[in-house]
Write a protein that holds these residues in place. Structure first.
Motif, PDB file in Angstrom:
ATOM      1  N   ALA A 137       5.188  -5.444  -2.663  1.00  0.00           N
ATOM      2  CA  ALA A 137       4.794  -6.826  -2.367  1.00  0.00           C
ATOM      3  C   ALA A 137       3.283  -6.955  -2.352  1.00  0.00           C
ATOM      4  CB  ALA A 137       5.382  -7.253  -1.025  1.00  0.00           C
ATOM      5  N   GLU A 165       8.669 -12.255  -4.177  1.00  0.00           N
ATOM      6  CA  GLU A 165       9.305 -11.175  -3.430  1.00  0.00           C
ATOM      7  C   GLU A 165      10.743 -11.526  -3.077  1.00  0.00           C
ATOM      8  OE1 GLU A 165       8.109  -8.174  -3.169  1.00  0.00           O
ATOM      9  OE2 GLU A 165       6.542  -9.129  -4.377  1.00  0.00           O
ATOM     10  N   ALA A 190       3.407 -10.132   1.400  1.00  0.00           N
ATOM     11  CA  ALA A 190       3.091 -10.787   0.131  1.00  0.00           C
ATOM     12  C   ALA A 190       2.120 -11.961   0.286  1.00  0.00           C
ATOM     13  CB  ALA A 190       4.379 -11.237  -0.554  1.00  0.00           C
ATOM     14  N   GLU A 234       8.235  -7.887   3.838  1.00  0.00           N
ATOM     15  CA  GLU A 234       7.531  -8.302   2.614  1.00  0.00           C
ATOM     16  C   GLU A 234       7.153  -9.769   2.683  1.00  0.00           C
ATOM     17  OE1 GLU A 234      10.463  -6.903   3.005  1.00  0.00           O
ATOM     18  OE2 GLU A 234      11.326  -6.348   1.093  1.00  0.00           O
TER      19      GLU A 234
END
Lengths: 329, 541, 180
Positions: free
Chosen positions: B249, B279, B299, B295
């Motif tokens: 990510a 993601e 991200a 994530e």
């Protein structure tokens, strides 16, 4: 933490009696000769960091040294300064609230918005003019335009970027292309930077932006200057003709002034004018002007009103003559 | 290359080091405070820079900017209060993690992701700044239209509530974006004659009201008495598993963030949104998103920091400010006697490289500072809700004032707070509304400008190379899940996803005319099965 | 999509594994969420959306709807208005499905009180500065909404005012109306 309630209460009461800040307005009987006794608020109707804001801040420093009181800059952005103007009109006319007023609010915006939203500069006292900011018409090099004649001769519809509705950028180009008989479509953006980006990227053919924003690009060869819209060639662009020289009647400049609410006493206005005079004479401020390609216009209130009222009526006539509607409807 | 090295020498001078530190600390503090943004702060601090050398001044101001990105995460995670548009996406999973007692993990991974994203962006900037700057100029209104459209479609896929309700919230967000004076015709839209609304609604009061106040009001009613005792033990820092999970990510977020941040006026919001959506799409268990997927924090945080860094490129390479903060820094440079333009790098190399290299340093400093600070901030959650609530409320109310120095904005925050509360009661998620609000005005203005450029002919979108490509991506984004769905329904599917797609498919009615509905209905795989997970607090086993 | 509001834990298939790391810590919260609202509430929500859409449509027609290739100020709001009406109607058809929405409870009165306090705050702040309203708001929230002790309420409220003053007026020089 063993304070008891009563003593807390006492402290609070004592503290409350010690007022003396912004909200506590005046002790109005005092003579204006004692002005200023406390900080002066300088309203700016634009966002922090923009041209007007920086000009206001550049002026505030030396002037406050002269006044021996701080000048606090407060941003009140909105509607090209109309929000700040409204606040100024409601403020006490005692010299403790003043504003940096942009000319376009006085002589261009009224052409584009309904009458009840237009701001009239004559409802205020003008302390002093500050400076003029010129517009330059630039073209993307790939278009091959170097003069207005090139644009006319190209005989094709062109697209021009403006910095918004009711701005000098829109007025200058609309008037110019109308007078030149060019089929031109306005593509409004939100401010100088996006309009400049549009020209640099070739999204549009031309744009009118303020000198300070365009100079670097011109010097780097990324944009070709065509005309400026001042009445005389600005010292910063000696090689570029003005629209007037090219044969078109488009005298438009951005201008700024320090303004106070109507009814502010004359002594206060004069005192402020002296203080700002010190700012104008300040070396750093003059360098600032040169850096930003601003032309000084440090005239007194009456002269400024004459300039701005004159501009408004000129533009009204021009717009009516060419049947232009800036509001885009 | 020697200039790059010289740049490091500049950075390591004691004065510059000091001001770098000062800048990032101030930035972080500003980011924590909802309302006051880096642009306004820098403007306030401008006078301080008068006496400084240009390089030193810009190093400090730059530090404030990306420091604020770090700080904005903190309130997003802990208090569900996004301070900046680019922190909104972090709220979804970040706050969920906090509720699960894993605030430290969230903040930690955000710090790491931000560091990596920022650093990678700086490296890229060092080598390709002028190139990408020129490329960014090719992005005109048609390209922005395509991007905004993509963004709005993404919005509908990332929310964890019911699809229909998410769309409705998004549509309301789009409507809110139209309030104000029309950019093209100066017609007043929905302003009810109020001058304060003439420039439209601001993101900050809306987000603070919907998320912050709305949440507080809702909790007031719920009277959740649970103390989220983080017990600090396992949770001050992300574990190795967390890091491994987030690695991809972070990498993808950096790339997305770097490229989207270069676009003037586009940038960080789109980057955080796109990274999150990417993601979620890639994940084998998309239901986790919105409920504390690591994530989901890594991200967007990586992307927004990378975007913040690359947003310097238009300023430093072209002399065009990409956003409000850059505009103020532009002004600061002018005051220093340096005029940013295409020739900045050749005329003032020590300034250019000094600033760029200071960013490496700033990012390191921020990461180092985060280590003790995360532990400290997490403790905030231990404050009783009854005490934390009024403090948060007051910070929100006063913070709302600082956006435009307007009392009207405080009223707006309260109004949106009530709206947020009502929305929660009715089962609507404010996330899509806020994001659609941000993207909505971009979409409309870009679309209208494009039509002006094309003289009303929409085929122009396809014939321009870049927008054509983007539209193709858009269609792929829409069609791909539709194809997947078809495939799944015709094959035997694993129970969980079958349940998801079946219930998802029966949830929505038939095709609705709007493009968004159409696109969204084809991606039920990403609908979470449990709508109420936005409110559930029990830890997942 | 959902398995019913007052139901206990979710079906195993629907819960997502959070993947890997430290198990979530802390007390299991008491789930004292209000009961779900009936179809009436869902219908009301749907109706609000439709009304919003209709308002948007009428508003946009007033500004001038333009045409697809020459959009006017009203074009975009018109499209959104239509979308909202459609979505609202779709929501109405779903109104019978069990609870996305929640019922209002007695706790909702607390919310009303809270909102009133905030409205009072913003009403006073321009005239008497932020210090006193801040103190009062904090105090009311702590003492009455939070049921904290007198001492804690007063001390914390004072602390907040002092901290805000130092931060916003002192350090940041924000121009919020203030008394002192």
């Amino acid at each position: 933490m063993t304070k008891t309630l009563p003593s807390l209460g006492l402290i609070t009461v004592l503290a409350l009696t010690g007022c003396g800040g912004n909200l506590d307005s005046d002790d109005s009987g005092t003579a204006a000769a004692a002005y200023p006794e406390r900080a002066v608020t300088l309203l700016i109707g634009q966002d922090a960091g923009g041209s007007t804001d920086l000009i206001g801040r550049a002026l505030a420093d030396p002037a406050s040294t002269d006044l021996k009181q701080p000048i606090t800059v407060q941003n009140r952005p909105g509607a090209n300064g109309a929000v700040a103007a409204k606040e100024l009109a409601a403020a006490k006319p005692d010299g403790y609230t003043i504003m940096v007023f942009v000319g376009s609010l006085a002589y261009i915006t009224p052409l584009a918005v309904p009458a009840d939203q237009a701001v009239d500069i004559n409802n205020y006292e003008v302390v002093t003019g500050i400076s003029q900011d010129d517009f330059v018409l630039i073209a993307h090099p790939q278009t091959g335009f170097t003069t207005v004649k090139d644009i006319v001769d190209a005989k094709r519809p062109i697209k021009f970027a403006t910095t918004g509705v009711g701005t000098g950028s829109q007025l200058t180009q609309t008037l110019l292309f109308n007078q030149a008989g060019v089929d031109a479509t306005a593509v409004p953006f939100n401010g100088g930077a996006p309009a400049l980006t549009a020209v640099l990227g070739g999204q549009v053919d031309v744009a009118a932006v303020q000198l300070g924003e365009a100079k670097q690009q011109i010097e780097a060869g990324k944009a070709t200057p065509i005309v400026t819209f001042a009445t005389q060639r600005p010292t910063y662009m000696p090689d570029t003709p003005t629209a007037t020289e090219a044969g078109y009647n488009v005298p438009v400049q951005q201008s700024r002034a320090i303004v106070a609410p109507k009814g502010t006493p004359k002594e206060v206005i004069d005192r402020l004018r002296t203080a700002f005079g010190k700012s104008f004479a300040d070396q750093d401020y003059q360098t600032f002007n040169a850096e930003r390609l601003l032309t000084a216009n440090e005239v007194d209130g009456a002269a400024l009103l004459q300039q701005w009222n004159g501009s408004l009526s000129t533009y009204k006539d021009l717009v009516a003559q060419h049947k232009i509607d800036l509001s885009g409807k | 290359m020697s200039e790059v090295i010289d740049g490091f020498a500049v950075v390591l001078e004691p004065t510059n080091l000091l001001y770098c530190l000062v800048g990032v600390v101030i930035g972080m503090l500003i980011g924590v405070l909802p309302g006051l943004g880096p642009a306004a702060t820098i403007a306030i601090l401008l006078p301080l820079t008068f006496g400084l050398e240009p390089v030193t001044a810009i190093i400090m101001l730059a530090g404030i900017f990306y420091g604020a990105q770090y700080g904005g995460t903190i309130t997003s995670v802990l208090l569900r209060l996004p301070g900046e548009a680019s922190s909104v996406v972090t709220v979804f999973d970040g706050h969920a993690l906090a509720r699960q007692g894993r605030a430290g993990t969230a903040l930690g991974i955000a710090a790491i992701g931000s560091f990596v994203g920022g650093t990678l962006a700086i490296v890229a900037l060092t080598f390709v700044a002028p190139l990408v700057a020129e490329f960014a100029l090719d992005f005109g209104p048609p390209e922005y239209t395509a991007l905004a459209l993509l963004g709005i479609l993404l919005v509908s896929t990332i929310s964890s509530g019911g699809r229909l309700r998410a769309l409705t919230a998004a549509a309301i967000g789009l409507l809110l974006a139209t309030v104000g004076r029309d950019d093209f015709t100066s017609a007043e839209r929905f302003t009810l004659g109020n001058l304060s609304l003439a420039d439209g609604l601001d993101f900050v009061p809306i987000a603070m009201g919907l998320f912050g106040l709305g949440e507080i009001l809702y909790n007031l009613e719920e009277r959740h008495r649970t103390v989220h005792a983080p017990a600090t033990v396992a949770n001050v820092w992300p574990s190795r598993t967390d890091l491994k999970q987030s690695g991809g990510a972070i990498g993808r977020g950096s790339v997305l963030g770097f490229f989207l941040g270069i676009l003037p006026g586009g940038g960080a919001v789109l980057a955080s949104l796109a990274a999150y959506a990417l993601e979620k799409r890639r994940s084998k268990h998309p239901e986790r998103f919105g409920n504390g997927a690591i994530e989901g924090v890594a991200a967007p945080e990586t992307a927004n920091n990378a975007a913040a860094t690359s947003s310097f490129i238009p300023l430093l390479s072209l002399g065009i400010p990409a956003n409000a903060t850059m505009a103020v820094i532009f002004g600061a440079l002018l005051i220093q006697g340096v005029t940013p333009g295409p020739q900045l790098i050749t005329e003032n190399p020590e300034l250019f490289w000094g600033v760029v290299n200071s960013m490496y340093l700033g990012n390191i400093l921020l990461l180092i500072m985060s280590i003790p600070l995360v532990g400290l901030f997490v403790r905030i959650l231990r404050i009783r809700a009854t005490v934390l609530a009024p403090i948060t409320v007051l910070i929100t109310l006063v913070g709302a004032y600082t956006v435009n120095n307007s009392v009207f904005d405080i009223g707006l925050v309260i109004a949106f707070g009530v709206l947020g509360y009502l929305m929660k009661k009715a089962g609507f998620d404010p996330g899509p509304m806020v994001l659609a609000f941000v993207l909505g005005s971009l979409l409309e203005t870009s679309l209208r400008r494009s039509l002006l450029l094309f003289d009303g002919d929409p085929t122009g979108f396809v014939t321009r190379p870049i927008s054509g490509v983007l539209l193709a991506v858009l269609i792929a984004v829409i069609l791909l899940p539709a194809a997947q769905l078809l495939r799944r329904r015709t094959q035997a599917a694993p129970p969980a996803t079958a349940a998801a797609s079946l219930t998802g498919a029966t949830q929505e009615p038939g095709p609705a005319p709007a493009a968004e509905a159409e696109a969204a209905a084809t991606t039920p795989a990403t609908t979470t099965t449990a709508d109420r997970t936005i409110r559930r607090e029990e830890p997942h086993p | 999509m959902n398995t019913g509001p007052a139901a206990g834990p979710e079906p195993a298939g629907g819960t997502a594994p959070t993947g890997g790391s430290a198990p979530a810590v802390g007390a299991v919260p008491v789930d004292d969420r209000p009961p779900p609202a009936g179809p009436a509430a869902n219908l009301i929500a749907a109706a609000v959306v439709v009304v919003l859409g209709v308002t948007a449509i009428t508003g946009s027609l007033a500004f001038g709807a333009g045409s697809p290739s020459q959009p006017g100020p009203g074009t975009w709001p018109l499209i959104i208005g239509v979308v909202l009406v459609v979505l609202g109607l779709a929501l109405a058809t779903q109104a019978r499905q069990p609870g996305q929405a929640e019922r209002f409870t007695r706790g909702s009165l607390l919310v009303v009180a809270a909102v009133s306090s905030m409205v009072a705050y913003v009403a006073c702040i321009a005239t008497i500065g932020f210090e006193i309203p801040t103190f009062l708001l904090a105090f009311v929230w702590l003492k009455f909404l939070g049921k904290e002790s007198w001492r804690l309420s007063i001390l914390t409220s004072l602390g907040i005012v002092v901290a805000f003053y130092a931060l916003f007026v002192g350090a940041l020089d924000v121009t919020i109306p203030h008394l002192f």
